[in-house]
Write an enzyme that holds these catalytic residues in place. Sequence first.
Site, short mmCIF file in Angstrom:
data_model
loop_
_atom_site.label_atom_id
_atom_site.label_comp_id
_atom_site.label_asym_id
_atom_site.label_seq_id
_atom_site.Cartn_x
_atom_site.Cartn_y
_atom_site.Cartn_z
N HIS A 59 -1.34 157.58 -19.82
CA HIS A 59 -0.96 158.77 -19.71
C HIS A 59 -3.02 158.42 -19.01
CE1 HIS A 59 -3.91 159.11 -23.95
NE2 HIS A 59 -4.76 159.62 -22.99
N ASP A 66 2.44 154.43 -25.35
CA ASP A 66 1.47 154.83 -23.80
C ASP A 66 0.44 153.79 -23.76
OD1 ASP A 66 -0.50 156.54 -22.79
OD2 ASP A 66 -0.90 157.89 -24.50
N SER A 104 -8.94 157.16 -25.46
CA SER A 104 -7.47 156.37 -25.44
C SER A 104 -7.71 155.65 -24.19
CB SER A 104 -7.05 158.03 -24.17
OG SER A 104 -6.39 158.67 -24.86
N1 ARG Z 1 -3.59 163.50 -26.96
C1 ARG Z 1 -3.19 162.41 -26.14
C2 ARG Z 1 -5.01 163.12 -25.69
O1 ARG Z 1 -5.71 163.64 -25.87
C3 ARG Z 1 -2.63 162.00 -25.59
C4 ARG Z 1 -2.46 163.18 -23.84
C5 ARG Z 1 -1.27 162.91 -23.51
N2 ARG Z 1 -0.01 163.08 -23.53
C6 ARG Z 1 0.55 164.49 -22.86
N3 ARG Z 1 1.60 165.09 -23.78
N4 ARG Z 1 -0.32 165.37 -22.48
O2 ARG Z 1 -4.84 162.49 -24.28
N1 ASP Z 2 -5.64 161.90 -26.34
C1 ASP Z 2 -7.42 161.13 -26.46
C2 ASP Z 2 -8.21 160.71 -25.02
O1 ASP Z 2 -6.70 160.48 -24.14
C3 ASP Z 2 -7.57 159.99 -27.35
C4 ASP Z 2 -7.90 161.39 -28.69
O2 ASP Z 2 -8.45 163.36 -28.23
O3 ASP Z 2 -7.88 161.29 -29.67
O4 ASP Z 2 -8.89 160.02 -25.32
#
Ligand code: ARG
Ligand code: ASP
Length: 715
Positions: A82, A217, A650
């Site tokens: 991502h 990921d 991330s």
């Molecule tokens: N929650 C994770 C972060 O904040 C992964 C986000 C990417 N995935 C998504 N389905 N949007 O970045």
């Molecule tokens: N998914 C998040 C990121 O892109 C990580 C988090 O917020 O825990 O940095």
Amino acid sequence: MKKLFLVSALLPAVMAFSQQHGGMWMPTELNEAEMKKLGMKISAKQIFDPSKPSIKDAVAQFDGGCTSEVISPKGLLLTNHHCGYDDIQRHSTVENDLLTNGFWAKNMNEELPNPGVTVDFIADIKDVTTEITAGTQGLSGENLEKKINQNIELYKNAQKIENYQKIIVKSMYYGNKYYAYIIDTYKDVRLVGAPPSSIGKFGSDTDNWVWPRHTGDFMLFRIYADKNNKPAEYSKDNVPFQPKHFLPISIKDKKEGDFTFVFGFPGRTTEYLPAVAVEKIMNETDPAMISMRDAALKILDEKMRTDDATRIKYASKYARVANYWKKWIGEVEGLKKSQAVQKKKQYEQQLIAKNPAIKPTIEQLNRLYNEQAPYALNRAYYLELLRNAETLTLANIYLGYLQNAKDGRADAQYLNRLKSHLKSFYKDYDAQLDAQVTAKLFVLYTEKTPKEFLPSGFKNDFKVSNQNTILESMEMFFSANSIITGRKAFNGSTVYSDIDKVFSDQKALLEALEKDPFITLMKDLKLVYSETTESKFTQYQTQIDRLQKTFMAQQMETDKERRFFPDANSTLRVAYGTIKGSDPRDGVKYNYQTHLKGVMEKYIPNDYEFNVPQKLISLYQNKNYGVYADKTGEVPVNFTATNHTTGGNSGSPVLDARGNLIGLNFDRQWEGTMSDINFDPRFSRNIMVDTKYILFIIDKFADSKWLIDEMKIVK
Ligand code: ARG
Ligand code: ASP
């Protein structure tokens, strides 16, 4: 201890001091003793040493947002799928859909350049509080801020750095300390490998922020440098970067209780806010932002599910909007469940009991936050409108152009930047689809905004009381009147087909833009917003920021038992903890690890979120796991630990007691996402991709053994 005892009468097991168990620590000021007690076998110096190779030399900020790490002596770089999503989207078309199919270079010549992508290593960190606060005694307010900024410039100019380096000075603890960072920026970063979205984004938005999780990921890039191993602009003559240190990769089995640490660039936390601020987030601004995104996402989702071109155009934008939408929902729930506001209120009372000087600070903060609230709420709606109603986003861009042209600032360089920005905007913009989003959000915005914050002439163009009328009138504009939506041609061309031609007669273009219905609308909206809301909001915020600095200092002076870490601010930090599951709800117990069989349990053939590639199914059916299965006989996929992480973490490496890579951080679990405001060790968990899964996919799924051969595997 006594204090802990006292509060425990009022609250369940975890105290106002729960942050004690979290923390994102400066790599130069680690709690080495505690880390060792938890199991760490290396020294703090091995983690960060400016003069000798250390683990920090393998950790880099990826393109200004995420984190990444070097995993081979040839500059192979690991980050999240991502995090590189925009890049892989940029290389994708309907015919050559790398998002769906994945990409694997067969050798270095096939690696794909990504102009504009940067990778930043930290060469050194210095506490420069003395230098930056010199001569500020007796100053306050604006004078103080001016002096600080002067000192920062003086300090930066006095340092000798290489031409590929930069220095930034960051304020910590809300201006109570300052640190300088020397940064090496690499600019030739090539795409090496990416799994298909059905692995890299498996579970997509349904599983996002959720445990149990089964997402691969990850994505691979390679850093290139010039012949002297120094950062350079992209050139085919560049050579693979040789890092001072790269991370060995462990494929040993993991068990609950194992020590881990996360080394990366957490973006932003606010752990030291007063209770009143948390209350406003929980009850007002988060719900406002959620409701705007709710509406936008529903409309987009419907078309993305049925139309491939739309899916590709909107994939990255949708994911970004959905990501924080879902996080805020979890955050609100988590703040409630962890009783964050009550805990903070009690903590404030305890502080006041010890140090009466804190009372007026809290009282003023209470007053300021309450007075700011209506402006903060309107600001939340406005910013979400501007962000998600893309036609208004566009109108705002053109408004900037009109203004710059008026001020004589629209020179050739500016125009080139503007045109290339617009080209990439239009590439992923569907005017017809957005007409619905913009109309819907506009209605919501006008409903939620007090009359005095809206332009008076509004009702003439768009009858706010009747949704259909708005939608109809907007669609009318879309179809006929507006150049910026691409429906109306200009100079024999449209913004879609030929931006350069549209911009070739600027005088006529500026005149036409002045009359564009969306630009006129945006102009009115913006003017009233900045006069009624923004100016007030900022006035209050300036006062709040100054008081927050005082409050922070008072907390640190008064609460001697608590160990403080500076709130995250996109600088390099270490979080540490242990591998652990959790008991997030009554009757629910989460294991710390998931396996490939769970991917198959979630499999929905051809679903856009839960499809599984045929090859992975075969590997699973034939149990073709090589060395990558664990003691259960299955390949581990994701695992959780108690590390305190946030957005920006991330792609961060997760290391074991000896500094070997065991996981790739990518998310947190839903029940603990309030950790940005109130870390709670009962619910807050970071989620990682297991290194075994990463290597399994590279080796068995992608048949890219040449990459495994570069790495150092610890068995
Ligand atoms: N929650 C994770 C972060 O904040 C992964 C986000 C990417 N995935 C998504 N389905 N949007 O970045
Ligand atoms: N998914 C998040 C990121 O892109 C990580 C988090 O917020 O825990 O940095």
